[in-house]
Design an enzyme around this catalytic site. Structure first.
Site, PDB file in Angstrom:
ATOM      1  N   ILE A  35      26.424  -3.759 -48.972  1.00 25.46           N
ATOM      2  CA  ILE A  35      26.372  -2.409 -49.535  1.00 25.46           C
ATOM      3  C   ILE A  35      25.553  -2.358 -50.837  1.00 25.46           C
ATOM      4  CG2 ILE A  35      28.468  -2.499 -50.978  1.00 25.46           C
ATOM      5  CD1 ILE A  35      29.254   0.221 -49.693  1.00 25.46           C
ATOM      6  N   ASN A  68      30.179 -17.989 -51.251  1.00 30.28           N
ATOM      7  CA  ASN A  68      30.830 -18.143 -52.549  1.00 30.28           C
ATOM      8  C   ASN A  68      32.315 -18.436 -52.350  1.00 30.28           C
ATOM      9  OD1 ASN A  68      28.449 -17.470 -53.982  1.00 30.28           O
ATOM     10  ND2 ASN A  68      28.825 -15.303 -53.606  1.00 30.28           N
ATOM     11  N   ARG A 116      24.946  -4.969 -43.095  1.00 28.67           N
ATOM     12  CA  ARG A 116      24.187  -5.047 -44.346  1.00 28.67           C
ATOM     13  C   ARG A 116      25.121  -4.988 -45.545  1.00 28.67           C
ATOM     14  NH1 ARG A 116      19.156  -4.840 -42.722  1.00 28.67           N
ATOM     15  NH2 ARG A 116      18.725  -3.558 -40.896  1.00 28.67           N
ATOM     16  N   GLU A 164      33.948 -12.216 -54.477  1.00 30.30           N
ATOM     17  CA  GLU A 164      34.567 -10.914 -54.771  1.00 30.30           C
ATOM     18  C   GLU A 164      35.455 -10.445 -53.623  1.00 30.30           C
ATOM     19  OE1 GLU A 164      31.325  -8.259 -55.501  1.00 30.30           O
ATOM     20  OE2 GLU A 164      30.661  -9.341 -57.285  1.00 30.30           O
ATOM     21  N   VAL A 165      35.059 -10.746 -52.398  1.00 33.79           N
ATOM     22  CA  VAL A 165      35.807 -10.303 -51.223  1.00 33.79           C
ATOM     23  C   VAL A 165      36.420 -11.542 -50.572  1.00 33.79           C
ATOM     24  CG1 VAL A 165      35.683  -9.144 -48.995  1.00 33.79           C
ATOM     25  CG2 VAL A 165      34.286  -8.314 -50.896  1.00 33.79           C
ATOM     26  N   HIS A 176      32.463 -15.053 -45.937  1.00 35.92           N
ATOM     27  CA  HIS A 176      31.262 -14.425 -45.400  1.00 35.92           C
ATOM     28  C   HIS A 176      30.058 -15.231 -45.849  1.00 35.92           C
ATOM     29  CE1 HIS A 176      32.577 -12.638 -49.187  1.00 35.92           C
ATOM     30  NE2 HIS A 176      31.298 -12.626 -49.536  1.00 35.92           N
ATOM     31  N   MET A 177      29.046 -15.204 -45.019  1.00 38.39           N
ATOM     32  CA  MET A 177      27.765 -15.833 -45.334  1.00 38.39           C
ATOM     33  C   MET A 177      26.796 -14.723 -45.713  1.00 38.39           C
ATOM     34  SD  MET A 177      25.469 -17.923 -42.605  1.00 38.39           S
ATOM     35  CE  MET A 177      26.403 -19.436 -42.598  1.00 38.39           C
TER      36      MET A 177
HETATM   37  P1  5GP Z   1      31.005 -12.217 -52.620  1.00 35.50           P
HETATM   38  O1  5GP Z   1      30.746 -12.046 -54.073  1.00 35.50           O
HETATM   39  O2  5GP Z   1      32.483 -12.102 -52.283  1.00 35.50           O
HETATM   40  O3  5GP Z   1      30.384 -13.458 -52.066  1.00 35.50           O
HETATM   41  O4  5GP Z   1      30.254 -11.031 -51.916  1.00 35.50           O
HETATM   42  C1  5GP Z   1      30.859  -9.852 -51.477  1.00 35.50           C
HETATM   43  C2  5GP Z   1      29.758  -8.913 -51.051  1.00 35.50           C
HETATM   44  O5  5GP Z   1      30.336  -7.872 -50.302  1.00 35.50           O
HETATM   45  C3  5GP Z   1      29.022  -8.275 -52.230  1.00 35.50           C
HETATM   46  O6  5GP Z   1      27.643  -8.616 -52.169  1.00 35.50           O
HETATM   47  C4  5GP Z   1      29.278  -6.780 -52.034  1.00 35.50           C
HETATM   48  O7  5GP Z   1      28.143  -5.995 -52.360  1.00 35.50           O
HETATM   49  C5  5GP Z   1      29.642  -6.680 -50.569  1.00 35.50           C
HETATM   50  N1  5GP Z   1      30.559  -5.612 -50.246  1.00 35.50           N
HETATM   51  C6  5GP Z   1      31.720  -5.297 -50.884  1.00 35.50           C
HETATM   52  N2  5GP Z   1      32.335  -4.260 -50.302  1.00 35.50           N
HETATM   53  C7  5GP Z   1      31.539  -3.891 -49.263  1.00 35.50           C
HETATM   54  C8  5GP Z   1      31.653  -2.854 -48.270  1.00 35.50           C
HETATM   55  O8  5GP Z   1      32.594  -2.073 -48.224  1.00 35.50           O
HETATM   56  N3  5GP Z   1      30.653  -2.782 -47.354  1.00 35.50           N
HETATM   57  C9  5GP Z   1      29.596  -3.646 -47.364  1.00 35.50           C
HETATM   58  N4  5GP Z   1      28.670  -3.485 -46.402  1.00 35.50           N
HETATM   59  N5  5GP Z   1      29.463  -4.631 -48.280  1.00 35.50           N
HETATM   60  C10 5GP Z   1      30.424  -4.744 -49.219  1.00 35.50           C
END
Ligand code: 5GP
Length: 116
Positions: free
Chosen positions: A32, A88, A30, A96-97, A101-102
């Site tokens: 976070i 993204n 899930r 952000e990460v 990831h999907m």
């Molecule tokens: P992005 O913006 O890279 O597509 O989405 C990254 C997602 O990873 C965000 O929705 C953020 O809430 C989630 N996320 C970031 N760090 C963690 C974490 O340590 N654990 C979990 N479960 N989700 C995370």
């Protein structure tokens, strides 16, 4: 070598996170900070920083992400009403990460695809 993110630690179970699914190719857990009643991240176990780094050898993991998305959507009871799968890429995409990831989001009407 690309720099690891928190997702690699989750995949290796070094950080306590409930895994909704894991096999030899992908892991799901899930988000976070959920943006909808269902907000799950489906991640390849191998570190691929962005979609720009995707290569043919990743196709099995990328395909598995979709079959796992289908299963998890069914498990969450959102298949019939529908959901959205989001990936993204880089700053304009809002990534952000830097471990691809999907996002599987649903459980309520999600509105237009992009903010206007
Ligand atoms: P992005 O913006 O890279 O597509 O989405 C990254 C997602 O990873 C965000 O929705 C953020 O809430 C989630 N996320 C970031 N760090 C963690 C974490 O340590 N654990 C979990 N479960 N989700 C995370």
């Amino acid at each position: 070598m690309a720099e690891e993110t928190i997702f690699s630690k989750i995949i290796r179970r070094e950080i306590a996170t409930e895994l909704l699914y894991q096999d030899e190719l992908v892991t799901a857990f899930r988000d976070i900070h959920p943006r909808a009643p269902t907000h799950i991240l489906i991640v390849p176990n191998v570190l691929i920083p962005t979609v720009n780094d995707v290569e043919p050898q990743h196709e099995a993991a990328l395909g598995r992400m979709f079959t796992v998305a289908r299963k998890l959507a069914a498990d969450a009871g959102i298949s019939e009403k529908g959901y959205r799968l989001i990936m993204n890429c880089n700053s304009h995409g809002g990534q952000e990460v830097y471990h691809i990831h999907m996002h599987l989001v649903g459980g309520q009407p999600l509105g237009p695809m992009l903010a206007r």
